[in-house]
Design a protein around this motif. Structure first.
Motif, short mmCIF file in Angstrom:
data_model
loop_
_atom_site.label_atom_id
_atom_site.label_comp_id
_atom_site.label_asym_id
_atom_site.label_seq_id
_atom_site.Cartn_x
_atom_site.Cartn_y
_atom_site.Cartn_z
N GLY A 65 42.45 32.86 51.65
CA GLY A 65 43.77 33.37 51.97
C GLY A 65 43.72 34.88 52.13
N THR A 66 44.67 35.57 51.51
CA THR A 66 44.70 37.03 51.54
C THR A 66 44.87 37.56 50.13
OG1 THR A 66 47.09 37.09 51.86
CG2 THR A 66 45.74 37.09 53.84
N GLY A 67 44.37 38.76 49.90
CA GLY A 67 44.50 39.38 48.58
C GLY A 67 43.35 38.96 47.67
N SER A 68 43.65 38.83 46.39
CA SER A 68 42.64 38.46 45.41
C SER A 68 43.30 37.75 44.24
CB SER A 68 41.88 39.70 44.92
OG SER A 68 42.76 40.58 44.26
N ALA A 69 42.47 37.19 43.37
CA ALA A 69 42.94 36.52 42.17
C ALA A 69 42.16 37.06 40.98
CB ALA A 69 42.75 35.01 42.30
N GLN A 70 42.73 36.97 39.81
CA GLN A 70 42.10 37.45 38.59
C GLN A 70 41.67 36.26 37.73
OE1 GLN A 70 41.55 40.80 38.18
NE2 GLN A 70 42.41 40.81 40.24
N LEU A 71 40.42 36.24 37.32
CA LEU A 71 39.85 35.20 36.47
C LEU A 71 39.75 35.74 35.06
CD1 LEU A 71 38.23 32.55 35.91
CD2 LEU A 71 36.20 33.79 36.72
N VAL A 72 40.34 35.00 34.09
CA VAL A 72 40.33 35.41 32.69
C VAL A 72 40.03 34.19 31.83
CG1 VAL A 72 41.72 36.40 30.82
CG2 VAL A 72 42.06 37.19 33.16
N PHE A 73 39.26 34.41 30.77
CA PHE A 73 38.91 33.34 29.83
C PHE A 73 39.55 33.60 28.47
CE2 PHE A 73 35.46 33.56 32.87
CZ PHE A 73 35.23 32.23 33.18
N VAL A 74 39.91 32.52 27.80
CA VAL A 74 40.37 32.57 26.41
C VAL A 74 39.56 31.55 25.65
CG1 VAL A 74 42.31 32.28 24.85
CG2 VAL A 74 42.70 33.24 27.13
N PRO A 75 38.79 31.92 24.64
CA PRO A 75 38.60 33.28 24.15
C PRO A 75 37.84 34.12 25.16
CG PRO A 75 37.05 31.81 23.05
CD PRO A 75 37.94 30.96 23.92
N THR A 76 37.98 35.42 25.08
CA THR A 76 37.40 36.32 26.07
C THR A 76 35.88 36.27 26.10
OG1 THR A 76 37.54 38.16 24.50
CG2 THR A 76 39.36 37.91 26.08
N ASN A 77 35.24 35.86 25.00
CA ASN A 77 33.78 35.81 24.99
C ASN A 77 33.23 34.55 25.64
OD1 ASN A 77 34.48 34.00 22.99
ND2 ASN A 77 32.95 34.69 21.54
N ALA A 78 34.09 33.66 26.14
CA ALA A 78 33.64 32.44 26.81
C ALA A 78 33.06 32.74 28.19
CB ALA A 78 34.79 31.44 26.94
N GLY A 79 33.54 33.80 28.83
CA GLY A 79 33.07 34.18 30.16
C GLY A 79 33.46 35.61 30.44
N THR A 80 33.22 36.07 31.65
CA THR A 80 33.50 37.46 32.02
C THR A 80 34.71 37.52 32.93
OG1 THR A 80 31.14 37.94 31.91
CG2 THR A 80 32.50 39.52 33.07
N LYS A 81 35.65 38.38 32.59
CA LYS A 81 36.83 38.61 33.42
C LYS A 81 36.36 39.09 34.79
CE LYS A 81 41.00 41.42 33.37
NZ LYS A 81 41.79 42.39 32.59
N ALA A 82 36.98 38.60 35.87
CA ALA A 82 36.52 38.98 37.21
C ALA A 82 37.66 38.95 38.21
CB ALA A 82 35.42 38.03 37.67
N THR A 83 37.49 39.73 39.28
CA THR A 83 38.39 39.67 40.43
C THR A 83 37.73 38.79 41.47
OG1 THR A 83 39.26 41.88 39.98
CG2 THR A 83 39.52 41.03 42.23
N VAL A 84 38.49 37.83 41.99
CA VAL A 84 37.99 36.90 43.00
C VAL A 84 38.65 37.23 44.33
CG1 VAL A 84 37.79 34.46 43.62
CG2 VAL A 84 37.75 35.13 41.21
N PRO A 85 37.90 37.70 45.32
CA PRO A 85 38.50 38.00 46.62
C PRO A 85 38.88 36.71 47.34
CG PRO A 85 36.13 38.28 46.73
CD PRO A 85 36.46 37.97 45.30
N CYS A 86 40.02 36.72 48.03
CA CYS A 86 40.47 35.52 48.76
C CYS A 86 39.93 35.54 50.19
CB CYS A 86 41.99 35.43 48.74
SG CYS A 86 42.63 35.03 47.11
N ASP A 87 38.61 35.68 50.29
CA ASP A 87 37.96 35.73 51.59
C ASP A 87 37.04 34.53 51.82
OD1 ASP A 87 35.86 36.27 49.88
OD2 ASP A 87 35.40 38.24 50.72
N GLY A 88 37.14 33.53 50.93
CA GLY A 88 36.33 32.32 51.07
C GLY A 88 34.99 32.39 50.38
N SER A 89 34.61 33.55 49.85
CA SER A 89 33.32 33.64 49.16
C SER A 89 33.42 32.96 47.79
CB SER A 89 32.88 35.09 49.02
OG SER A 89 33.82 35.83 48.28
N VAL A 90 32.27 32.53 47.28
CA VAL A 90 32.22 31.83 46.00
C VAL A 90 31.79 32.80 44.91
CG1 VAL A 90 31.12 29.95 44.72
CG2 VAL A 90 31.67 29.64 47.14
#
Length: 82
Positions: A25-50
């Motif tokens: 799509g357009t823009g981006s999304a924010q990935l967050v885990f609870v608890p925070t040590n389960a994974g790394t917070k990240a920005t996901v671009p909405c450009d089709g990349s994985v």
């Protein structure tokens, strides 16, 4: 992308998994885990990349993906055990 993804997958405690996440799509999304040590917070671009993340399972892992302001599109995700 108002609703996003909010899930608590049934993962085995102490095991490591791979989360694959894509946004189209357009823009981006924010990935967050609870608890925070389960994974790394990240920005996901909405450009089709994985974007891939390692998840270390605790008793309960919550995965939240929310669109940034003005973002539109769809998010697909998959969790694999290596």
């Amino acid at each position: 992308m108002n609703d996003g993804i909010h899930t608590e997958p049934g993962l085995s405690e102490g095991k490591t998994y791979r989360l694959s996440l894509a946004c189209a799509g357009t823009g981006s999304a924010q990935l967050v885990f609870v608890p925070t040590n389960a994974g790394t917070k990240a920005t996901v671009p909405c450009d089709g990349s994985v974007v891939q993340q390692r998840i270390t399972a605790d008793k309960l892992v919550r995965i939240n993906v929310d669109g940034s302001k003005g973002a539109t599109g769809v998010v697909a995700w998959q969790i694999d055990a290596p």
